[in-house]
Every structure is written in C-alpha cells, then in structure tokens.
Design an enzyme around this catalytic site. Structure first.
Site, short mmCIF file in Angstrom:
data_model
loop_
_atom_site.label_atom_id
_atom_site.label_comp_id
_atom_site.label_asym_id
_atom_site.label_seq_id
_atom_site.Cartn_x
_atom_site.Cartn_y
_atom_site.Cartn_z
N ARG A 29 29.45 -59.13 33.23
CA ARG A 29 28.95 -57.77 33.45
C ARG A 29 27.58 -57.79 34.11
NH1 ARG A 29 29.09 -55.28 27.67
NH2 ARG A 29 28.11 -53.45 28.58
N ARG A 83 32.57 -55.48 20.09
CA ARG A 83 33.34 -54.97 21.24
C ARG A 83 33.75 -56.14 22.12
NH1 ARG A 83 29.59 -50.49 23.96
NH2 ARG A 83 30.40 -51.57 25.77
N ARG A 122 24.64 -45.17 40.77
CA ARG A 122 25.37 -46.41 40.53
C ARG A 122 25.69 -47.12 41.83
NH1 ARG A 122 26.76 -46.21 34.80
NH2 ARG A 122 28.69 -47.34 34.70
N ARG A 139 25.32 -57.42 18.87
CA ARG A 139 25.60 -56.01 18.59
C ARG A 139 26.94 -55.89 17.85
NH1 ARG A 139 24.58 -52.27 23.65
NH2 ARG A 139 26.47 -53.11 24.56
N LYS A 182 17.95 -49.46 28.20
CA LYS A 182 17.82 -48.24 29.02
C LYS A 182 18.15 -46.99 28.21
CE LYS A 182 20.95 -48.50 32.06
NZ LYS A 182 22.00 -47.49 31.97
P1 AMP Z 1 28.74 -45.92 31.12
O1 AMP Z 1 28.80 -45.28 29.77
O2 AMP Z 1 27.45 -45.68 31.84
O3 AMP Z 1 29.13 -47.38 31.10
O4 AMP Z 1 29.85 -45.18 32.03
C1 AMP Z 1 31.20 -45.17 31.68
C2 AMP Z 1 32.07 -44.91 32.90
O5 AMP Z 1 31.76 -43.63 33.47
C3 AMP Z 1 31.89 -45.89 34.04
O6 AMP Z 1 32.65 -47.04 33.88
C4 AMP Z 1 32.37 -45.06 35.24
O7 AMP Z 1 33.77 -44.98 35.28
C5 AMP Z 1 31.84 -43.68 34.90
N1 AMP Z 1 30.49 -43.44 35.46
C6 AMP Z 1 29.31 -43.37 34.77
N2 AMP Z 1 28.27 -43.12 35.60
C7 AMP Z 1 28.80 -43.03 36.85
C8 AMP Z 1 28.25 -42.78 38.15
N3 AMP Z 1 26.93 -42.59 38.37
N4 AMP Z 1 29.11 -42.76 39.20
C9 AMP Z 1 30.41 -42.93 39.03
N5 AMP Z 1 31.00 -43.18 37.85
C10 AMP Z 1 30.21 -43.22 36.76
#
Ligand code: AMP
Length: 209
Positions: free
Chosen positions: A163, A152, A85, A119, A13
């Site tokens: 996940r 990681r 989300r 990765r 993505k």
């Molecule tokens: P990501 O890099 O997309 O895995 O996002 C890292 C963290 O940011 C997530 O674990 C959430 O805590 C927060 N986050 C990212 N996108 C959202 C969203 N649309 N709504 C709420 N929290 C978000």
C-alpha cells in the site's frame, strides 16, 4: 485558507484532521467517510459509488470534485482529507481555490509498518486499538462491547508495504506540483499525536499558536 492533509496510510492524517478540526473549529471533509455514507444511504448515486469502492478503484473525479465544491462553497476555512488523490483532482482543486495549504505528514516507512501492523479493530463495533500506544484492557477483547479484536487483512505487514509503494507512486507527482506552487508544508509525523499537532499548527499559523 483550505488545508489539504496528505500522508501515507498510518501517517496519522485522519487523527490530525480530527484534532485540528475540533481544536480550531474548522469544518473537515473526509472523502472516504462521505463516500461510505452515500453508499449506506443506498440511493442511485450510492450504488454507483459502491461499484468503484468495492473494486478498490477511484471514484470518478467529476463526482468527488462536485462533493468537494459543494462542501467548500464559500467557506473561508476548511480541511480536506482524502482529496486530491490524483493530478487531475489536484489541478482542479487549485483552480477552485488559490488559498490552499498542503500539509504532508512525513513518517519513516518502518515506523508506519509498525504502527499499522499493531492496529487492531473490534469485529463487532469497529473501535480501533493499537497494541503499543492504545492497547485493550484484556488481550484481544474490546473494552467497550467485549467483541473480538482482529487485524484487518490490509493491515498485515506485506500488504502495508505494498500500500505504501502504491501511495508513494501516486502521491509523488502531487507533492512536486504543490511544492512548485509554494504551498507545500512538510511536517514531522513522529511522536505522540499532540506533538504532531503542535508542529502542524506552528507550520500553518506560525508563532506561539
Ligand atoms: P479511504 O477511506 O480514503 O481509503 O477511501 C475509500 C475509497 O473511497 C477509496 O478506495 C476510493 O474508492 C474512494 N475514494 C476516496 N477518496 C477518493 C478520491 N479523492 N477520489 C476518488 N475516489 C476516492
């Protein structure tokens, strides 16, 4: 048109968002990046966001929706990655814009596990490698800074499967919702990024694009 990118971790993505955004010059909002940047800026709001992100919880809808609204602000074209989300965000987004196209990048679970678990990340500069598709020149050493390459914790196979399970549970209702609205496009995410981009552009713009 507002393009919403969806896909499991490892579906590609982020890569497709970057490729499409560059090629067609469409501004992209990557929610995770924006939130991490706000945390670094270390203002009051950053401290608030950090509490949730550190616990692996979602940041309150009101906040991410505000960020999204400010970003979309009368833009004709945009790409969103990382939002929605949950169902509340999905509905709010649809309320905001009727010109949504939701792209779901489909990749079989075994391939995702293979991609993510091969990765490696440089512990020094953060550059990402893939042992199969983009290996470093020297084993376990970063080409750029000679730092050590590590895996990681959350990229290890059993964690990846977990996940994926969570992702599917949370995403399934949103996919159904967008499908019923008739704005869901499913894309085959297998193969090289360039191939996937071709399919994506064809689905979005049709014809010979
Ligand atoms: P990501 O890099 O997309 O895995 O996002 C890292 C963290 O940011 C997530 O674990 C959430 O805590 C927060 N986050 C990212 N996108 C959202 C969203 N649309 N709504 C709420 N929290 C978000």
């Amino acid at each position: 048109m507002v393009i919403v990118m969806m896909g499991a971790p490892g579906a590609g993505k982020g890569t497709q968002t970057m490729l499409l955004s560059r090629k067609r010059n469409i501004p992209a909002l990557v929610m995770g990046d924006v939130l991490r940047k706000k945390i670094k800026e270390d203002k009051e709001i950053g401290k608030e966001i950090k509490k949730y992100v550190d616990r692996g919880e979602l940041v309150p809808d009101s906040l991410v929706l505000r960020i999204t609204r400010e970003f979309l602000n009368q833009k004709k074209e945009a790409i969103l990655d990382g939002i929605p989300r949950n169902m509340n965000q999905a509905r709010a987004l649809r309320e905001e814009r009727k010109d949504l196209k939701v792209v779901y990048i489909e990749v079989p679970e075994d391939l995702i596990v293979k991609r993510v678990s091969s990765r490696r990340v440089c512990e020094n500069c953060g550059v990402v490698y893939n042992l199969i598709t983009n290996p470093p020149k020297e084993d376990s050493i970063c080409d750029l800074c000679k730092g050590r390459l590590i895996q990681r914790e959350d990229d290890k196979e059993d964690v990846v499967r977990k996940r994926l399970e969570v992702y599917r549970r949370e995403t399934a209702p949103m996919l159904r919702y967008f499908e019923e609205l008739g704005c869901l496009l499913k894309i085959d995410g297998r193969g090289a990024p360039k191939k996937v981009l071709e399919r994506l552009e064809k689905a979005l713009y049709g014809g010979n694009n």
